[in-house]
Design an enzyme around this catalytic site. Sequence first.
Site, short mmCIF file in Angstrom:
data_model
loop_
_atom_site.label_atom_id
_atom_site.label_comp_id
_atom_site.label_asym_id
_atom_site.label_seq_id
_atom_site.Cartn_x
_atom_site.Cartn_y
_atom_site.Cartn_z
N HIS A 1 0.81 -1.22 0.00
CA HIS A 1 0.00 0.00 0.00
C HIS A 1 0.85 1.27 0.00
CE1 HIS A 1 -3.59 -2.49 1.77
NE2 HIS A 1 -3.36 -2.72 0.49
N LEU B 1 -4.97 -10.15 17.55
CA LEU B 1 -5.60 -9.94 18.86
C LEU B 1 -6.92 -10.68 18.97
CD1 LEU B 1 -5.62 -6.25 20.13
CD2 LEU B 1 -4.57 -8.27 21.16
P1 OAD Z 1 -6.94 -3.05 10.48
O1 OAD Z 1 -6.96 -1.83 11.32
O2 OAD Z 1 -8.11 -3.31 9.60
O3 OAD Z 1 -6.78 -4.34 11.40
C1 OAD Z 1 -5.79 -4.43 12.37
C2 OAD Z 1 -5.90 -5.80 13.02
O4 OAD Z 1 -4.84 -5.92 13.97
C3 OAD Z 1 -7.21 -6.04 13.78
O5 OAD Z 1 -7.72 -7.32 13.43
C4 OAD Z 1 -6.79 -6.00 15.25
O6 OAD Z 1 -7.54 -6.87 16.07
C5 OAD Z 1 -5.35 -6.45 15.18
N1 OAD Z 1 -4.49 -5.95 16.25
C6 OAD Z 1 -4.56 -4.75 16.90
N2 OAD Z 1 -3.58 -4.64 17.80
C7 OAD Z 1 -2.85 -5.78 17.73
C8 OAD Z 1 -1.68 -6.29 18.38
N3 OAD Z 1 -1.07 -5.58 19.31
N4 OAD Z 1 -1.20 -7.49 18.03
C9 OAD Z 1 -1.83 -8.24 17.07
N5 OAD Z 1 -2.92 -7.83 16.41
C10 OAD Z 1 -3.43 -6.62 16.72
O7 OAD Z 1 -5.57 -3.01 9.65
P2 OAD Z 1 -5.18 -3.75 8.30
O8 OAD Z 1 -5.76 -5.13 8.24
O9 OAD Z 1 -3.71 -3.61 8.14
O10 OAD Z 1 -5.26 0.39 3.46
O11 OAD Z 1 -5.90 -2.84 7.24
C11 OAD Z 1 -5.73 -3.13 5.89
C12 OAD Z 1 -5.77 -1.85 5.09
O12 OAD Z 1 -6.96 -1.13 5.36
C13 OAD Z 1 -4.68 -0.84 5.41
O13 OAD Z 1 -3.45 -1.13 4.80
C14 OAD Z 1 -5.25 0.43 4.89
C15 OAD Z 1 -6.61 0.29 5.51
O14 OAD Z 1 -7.61 1.09 5.08
C16 OAD Z 1 -5.05 1.51 2.75
O15 OAD Z 1 -4.85 2.59 3.27
C17 OAD Z 1 -5.09 1.31 1.28
#
Ligand code: OAD
Length: 247
Positions: A114, A208
């Site tokens: 991204h 998580l």
């Molecule tokens: P999300 O914010 O959608 O998800 C983050 C995940 O990490 C969630 O499932 C949380 O439960 C988990 N989480 C939070 N804290 C944690 C920890 N300490 N250890 C382990 N897990 C944890 O983020 P992404 O899946 O990365 O795209 O989102 C995907 C894309 O959506 C991003 O790259 C961005 C966004 O909109 C663009 O900007 C194009």
Amino acid sequence: MPMPMPTRSIVILTGAGISAESGLPTFRGADGLWKGHRAEEVATPEAFARDPALVHEFYNTRRRLLLDPGIAPNAAHLAIARLQSEFPGEVQLFTQNVDDLHERAGSPDVRHMHGELLKSRCAACGAVAECRGDLGEESRCAACQAPGVMRPHIVWFGEVPFFLEEAVAMLRSADLFIAVGTSGRVYPAAGFVRVAKASGARAIEVNLEESATAALFDECRIGTASDQVPVLVEALLAEAAAAAFGD
Ligand code: OAD
């Protein structure tokens, strides 16, 4: 009983959850709103055309936070870098994150699907440059000198992520796929587990909570990335050492 085949090729996908404990907010968590906007509302070409100042401010704020001296890679980033350096096979890293915490942890060849917050891109000539300060409508391209055309080097919703072909090829030949800290809600990255499983790989999720695609994984390790990833890396290195000894 036949010995299980040793793991030789690993593909890792990381998401915002891996950087949460470093102090960078996730997208869909309780702190995932920015001035009342969902990321999806500001992370689009349409939003940039409609209100470039707002979109620049969104990324300038995130860039300033990333460059805050208090922000550093955590144990999960460090463990992945250790796996890449010590595992006696391939470990390919894809991230949806636009931060540089994997690089700071020492990971080589980080594929930012991204884009990268610390880079800018010229919409006129396509030049990509390092960017550690604020961008604005007045910013000028250092390569072609055009004014008003600079944007963050970020893949917005509706644009095609980087490294997709490479990811699919590597997932098809991987025997282990690991997803860390991603909600499994944004495609195509959310589809990686399907590609890996269709090619016969084992799949492990570290998160998580169970992600939207948790049911597709062979194993879900629930907990913080900084607790779970080092344990998983230790186990993979021990498994590799045992396999080498058994050869
Ligand atoms: P999300 O914010 O959608 O998800 C983050 C995940 O990490 C969630 O499932 C949380 O439960 C988990 N989480 C939070 N804290 C944690 C920890 N300490 N250890 C382990 N897990 C944890 O983020 P992404 O899946 O990365 O795209 O989102 C995907 C894309 O959506 C991003 O790259 C961005 C966004 O909109 C663009 O900007 C194009």
